[in-house]
Design an enzyme around this catalytic site. Structure first.
Site, PDB file in Angstrom:
ATOM      1  N   THR A 177     -40.057  98.888  12.426  1.00 34.51           N
ATOM      2  CA  THR A 177     -39.114  99.532  13.315  1.00 34.51           C
ATOM      3  C   THR A 177     -38.503  98.790  14.209  1.00 34.51           C
ATOM      4  O   THR A 177     -39.029  97.645  14.874  1.00 34.51           O
ATOM      5  CB  THR A 177     -40.083 100.630  14.088  1.00 34.51           C
ATOM      6  OG1 THR A 177     -39.255 101.343  14.997  1.00 34.51           O
ATOM      7  CG2 THR A 177     -41.131 100.145  14.814  1.00 34.51           C
ATOM      8  N   CYS A 227     -38.401 104.274  35.951  1.00 28.60           N
ATOM      9  CA  CYS A 227     -39.563 104.158  34.671  1.00 28.60           C
ATOM     10  C   CYS A 227     -38.593 103.475  33.739  1.00 28.60           C
ATOM     11  O   CYS A 227     -37.491 103.667  33.237  1.00 28.60           O
ATOM     12  CB  CYS A 227     -39.759 105.528  34.103  1.00 28.60           C
ATOM     13  SG  CYS A 227     -41.126 105.295  32.659  1.00 28.60           S
ATOM     14  N   ARG A 259     -39.776 102.945  21.333  1.00 28.98           N
ATOM     15  CA  ARG A 259     -40.364 104.197  21.303  1.00 28.98           C
ATOM     16  C   ARG A 259     -41.086 104.594  20.183  1.00 28.98           C
ATOM     17  O   ARG A 259     -42.324 104.924  20.253  1.00 28.98           O
ATOM     18  CB  ARG A 259     -39.113 105.329  21.516  1.00 28.98           C
ATOM     19  CG  ARG A 259     -39.842 106.791  21.255  1.00 28.98           C
ATOM     20  CD  ARG A 259     -38.317 107.631  21.057  1.00 28.98           C
ATOM     21  NE  ARG A 259     -37.568 107.187  19.728  1.00 28.98           N
ATOM     22  CZ  ARG A 259     -37.862 107.592  18.808  1.00 28.98           C
ATOM     23  NH1 ARG A 259     -39.102 108.407  18.297  1.00 28.98           N
ATOM     24  NH2 ARG A 259     -37.030 107.367  17.698  1.00 28.98           N
ATOM     25  N   ARG A 260     -40.726 104.277  18.900  1.00 27.87           N
ATOM     26  CA  ARG A 260     -41.369 104.587  17.698  1.00 27.87           C
ATOM     27  C   ARG A 260     -42.615 103.506  17.585  1.00 27.87           C
ATOM     28  O   ARG A 260     -43.617 104.197  17.455  1.00 27.87           O
ATOM     29  CB  ARG A 260     -40.711 104.156  16.707  1.00 27.87           C
ATOM     30  CG  ARG A 260     -39.612 105.162  16.257  1.00 27.87           C
ATOM     31  CD  ARG A 260     -38.551 104.867  15.171  1.00 27.87           C
ATOM     32  NE  ARG A 260     -37.470 105.854  14.983  1.00 27.87           N
ATOM     33  CZ  ARG A 260     -36.219 105.515  14.529  1.00 27.87           C
ATOM     34  NH1 ARG A 260     -35.955 104.329  14.219  1.00 27.87           N
ATOM     35  NH2 ARG A 260     -35.225 106.661  14.470  1.00 27.87           N
ATOM     36  N   THR A 275     -30.838  97.662   4.615  1.00 28.34           N
ATOM     37  CA  THR A 275     -31.599  96.555   4.602  1.00 28.34           C
ATOM     38  C   THR A 275     -33.103  96.936   5.059  1.00 28.34           C
ATOM     39  O   THR A 275     -34.324  96.291   4.683  1.00 28.34           O
ATOM     40  CB  THR A 275     -31.138  95.763   6.023  1.00 28.34           C
ATOM     41  OG1 THR A 275     -29.690  95.166   5.707  1.00 28.34           O
ATOM     42  CG2 THR A 275     -31.801  94.581   6.448  1.00 28.34           C
ATOM     43  N   ARG A 276     -33.373  97.753   5.887  1.00 28.87           N
ATOM     44  CA  ARG A 276     -34.609  98.199   6.290  1.00 28.87           C
ATOM     45  C   ARG A 276     -35.516  98.722   5.259  1.00 28.87           C
ATOM     46  O   ARG A 276     -36.731  98.366   5.107  1.00 28.87           O
ATOM     47  CB  ARG A 276     -34.756  99.041   7.624  1.00 28.87           C
ATOM     48  CG  ARG A 276     -34.037  98.665   8.915  1.00 28.87           C
ATOM     49  CD  ARG A 276     -34.036  99.623   9.946  1.00 28.87           C
ATOM     50  NE  ARG A 276     -33.067  99.159  11.004  1.00 28.87           N
ATOM     51  CZ  ARG A 276     -33.286  99.439  12.230  1.00 28.87           C
ATOM     52  NH1 ARG A 276     -34.274 100.304  12.574  1.00 28.87           N
ATOM     53  NH2 ARG A 276     -32.441  99.114  13.289  1.00 28.87           N
ATOM     54  N   ARG A 305     -17.325 102.376  14.080  1.00 28.12           N
ATOM     55  CA  ARG A 305     -18.110 101.257  13.352  1.00 28.12           C
ATOM     56  C   ARG A 305     -17.830 101.128  11.894  1.00 28.12           C
ATOM     57  O   ARG A 305     -17.773 102.210  11.150  1.00 28.12           O
ATOM     58  CB  ARG A 305     -19.728 101.182  13.943  1.00 28.12           C
ATOM     59  CG  ARG A 305     -19.750 100.913  15.326  1.00 28.12           C
ATOM     60  CD  ARG A 305     -21.369 101.003  15.514  1.00 28.12           C
ATOM     61  NE  ARG A 305     -22.029  99.944  14.819  1.00 28.12           N
ATOM     62  CZ  ARG A 305     -23.362  99.882  14.737  1.00 28.12           C
ATOM     63  NH1 ARG A 305     -24.256 101.120  14.791  1.00 28.12           N
ATOM     64  NH2 ARG A 305     -23.950  99.009  14.115  1.00 28.12           N
ATOM     65  N   LYS A 361     -27.280 109.089  20.331  1.00 27.01           N
ATOM     66  CA  LYS A 361     -28.456 108.583  21.137  1.00 27.01           C
ATOM     67  C   LYS A 361     -28.046 107.091  21.575  1.00 27.01           C
ATOM     68  O   LYS A 361     -28.711 106.462  22.254  1.00 27.01           O
ATOM     69  CB  LYS A 361     -29.805 108.396  20.224  1.00 27.01           C
ATOM     70  CG  LYS A 361     -29.680 107.525  18.916  1.00 27.01           C
ATOM     71  CD  LYS A 361     -30.833 107.558  18.261  1.00 27.01           C
ATOM     72  CE  LYS A 361     -30.751 106.597  16.865  1.00 27.01           C
ATOM     73  NZ  LYS A 361     -31.980 106.560  16.186  1.00 27.01           N
ATOM     74  N   ASP A 362     -26.994 106.480  21.076  1.00 27.81           N
ATOM     75  CA  ASP A 362     -26.453 105.173  21.574  1.00 27.81           C
ATOM     76  C   ASP A 362     -25.619 105.273  22.699  1.00 27.81           C
ATOM     77  O   ASP A 362     -25.317 104.288  23.248  1.00 27.81           O
ATOM     78  CB  ASP A 362     -25.280 104.740  20.240  1.00 27.81           C
ATOM     79  CG  ASP A 362     -26.286 104.270  19.191  1.00 27.81           C
ATOM     80  OD1 ASP A 362     -27.528 103.993  19.242  1.00 27.81           O
ATOM     81  OD2 ASP A 362     -25.635 103.869  17.951  1.00 27.81           O
ATOM     82  N   ARG A 386     -34.580  94.565  12.682  1.00 22.20           N
ATOM     83  CA  ARG A 386     -33.147  95.276  12.726  1.00 22.20           C
ATOM     84  C   ARG A 386     -32.416  95.274  11.731  1.00 22.20           C
ATOM     85  O   ARG A 386     -32.958  94.666  10.418  1.00 22.20           O
ATOM     86  CB  ARG A 386     -32.287  94.405  13.681  1.00 22.20           C
ATOM     87  CG  ARG A 386     -32.523  94.584  15.148  1.00 22.20           C
ATOM     88  CD  ARG A 386     -31.600  93.921  16.168  1.00 22.20           C
ATOM     89  NE  ARG A 386     -30.286  94.534  15.903  1.00 22.20           N
ATOM     90  CZ  ARG A 386     -29.203  93.963  16.397  1.00 22.20           C
ATOM     91  NH1 ARG A 386     -29.015  93.136  17.383  1.00 22.20           N
ATOM     92  NH2 ARG A 386     -27.966  94.639  16.394  1.00 22.20           N
ATOM     93  N   GLY A 387     -31.300  95.805  11.529  1.00 16.31           N
ATOM     94  CA  GLY A 387     -30.395  95.789  10.046  1.00 16.31           C
ATOM     95  C   GLY A 387     -30.211  97.365  10.075  1.00 16.31           C
ATOM     96  O   GLY A 387     -30.739  98.296  10.718  1.00 16.31           O
TER      97      GLY A 387
END
Length: 320
Positions: free
Chosen positions: A124, A239, A128-129, A151-152, A10, A80-81, A146-147
């Site tokens: 966030t 779940c 989960r967070r 950005t965050r 990416r 994790k993606d 997002r971002g």
């Protein structure tokens, strides 16, 4: 002379940094030259919530398509993606040594989580967070964002937010860990399955490249993330609540031992199922699967409302 290996990545700063790290490891350990090839994914151009466009898999599918089309030779992802299901024709050839898997807080005025005043706005993009923050009972206002990392953090710098929660690994790789005001203890917030680890994929039929990339594999990291993802894949059967998991290979009385902790939460953080398990690193998938089954039997199956687990085919968090 062998042609340079084409490494698909990416285009974000974090993705190219991670891919550059893998490229440097390849050059050092195999002597092969590597060139980065940027691939645009749907998750990069569509700023809608991840839940509405297909979850974390949107960051992976375009890279896998480029692999299968022969446009690149290998691809690097934040592990994790990766969807938990196997991808036809694709091999997970290497899992390099993991960075710090924990979550981190970047807050105004150097504040820690416990020092943030009631009503502070914390951003966030992760269910989960958000659920684990709510469960702490600190009276925080949790805001969906997002971002990319810049950005965050910019939302904190310009005063729109009081703090953001990000992956420590991403901040470290970008050289921005000096901006962290607190690294969060996993007993407060378990990370996403696979957080802090990278995945190096190539075509399954390219046996020479599969063998070459094996030089980058770190067995302890692979065992840990295999167990974490086995927990997640087992929970997906029954779940759809936020899931955190962290596994470590430690020295036990009889040699190496795998220790796994996991949590399933309701999206508002009010309900949770927490369990742990130990076993052999050589049985990482079995240890994680059995833990997931025990959690379902202990009530995780009842936490059915809300977004899908991180790392699933459907919903999760974006890199940071």
């Amino acid at each position: 002379m062998n042609a340079p290996l084409r490494l698909g990545t990416r285009a974000s700063a974090l993705a190219t940094t991670q891919s550059g790290h893998v490229a440097a490891m390849l050059r050092e350990r195999t002597g092969r030259e590597v060139e980065l090839v940027e691939v645009t994914t749907r998750g990069d151009v569509d700023r809608s919530p991840l839940a509405s466009i297909g979850g974390t898999g949107v960051f992976v599918s375009a890279l896998r398509d480029a692999l299968l089309a022969g446009e690149v030779d290998l691809a690097v992802h934040s592990l994790k993606d990766l969807p938990t299901g196997a991808a036809e024709g694709i091999a997970l050839a290497a899992v390099p040594p993991r960075e710090d898997p924990r979550d981190a807080l970047v807050a105004r005025d150097g504040l820690t989580l416990g020092e943030l005043p009631v009503g502070s706005r914390v951003g966030t993009g992760s269910p989960r967070r958000a659920a684990q923050l709510a469960a702490l009972g600190l009276g925080l206002e949790i805001t969906a964002i997002r971002g990319n990392v810049g950005t965050r953090i910019g939302h904190v710098e310009d005063g729109r937010l009081d703090a953001v929660v990000l992956a420590q690994a991403g901040l470290s790789r970008l050289g921005r860990d000096g901006e962290v005001t607190e690294v969060l203890d996993p007993f407060q917030m378990l990370p996403a399955p696979g957080q802090g680890a990278l995945a190096v994929e190539c075509r399954a039929g390219d046996e020479d490249l599969v063998a070459l990339l094996a030089a980058l594999d770190h067995p302890s990291t692979r065992a840990a993330v295999t167990a974490e993802r086995a927990v997640l894949s087992t929970l997906e059967a029954g779940c759809s609540a936020p899931v955190g998991a962290l596994a470590e290979v430690v020295e036990g009385d009889d040699g190496e031992e795998l220790w796994v902790r996991a949590v399933v939460m309701s999206t508002d953080g009010a309900l949770s199922v927490r369990m742990s398990a130990t076993g052999s690193p050589g049985d990482a998938h079995g240890v994680g699967s059995r833990l997931g089954q025990e959690m379902l039997a202990d009530g995780a199956a009842d936490l059915m409302e809300g977004p899908q687990p991180e790392g699933s085919d459907r919903v999760g968090e974006q890199h940071a």
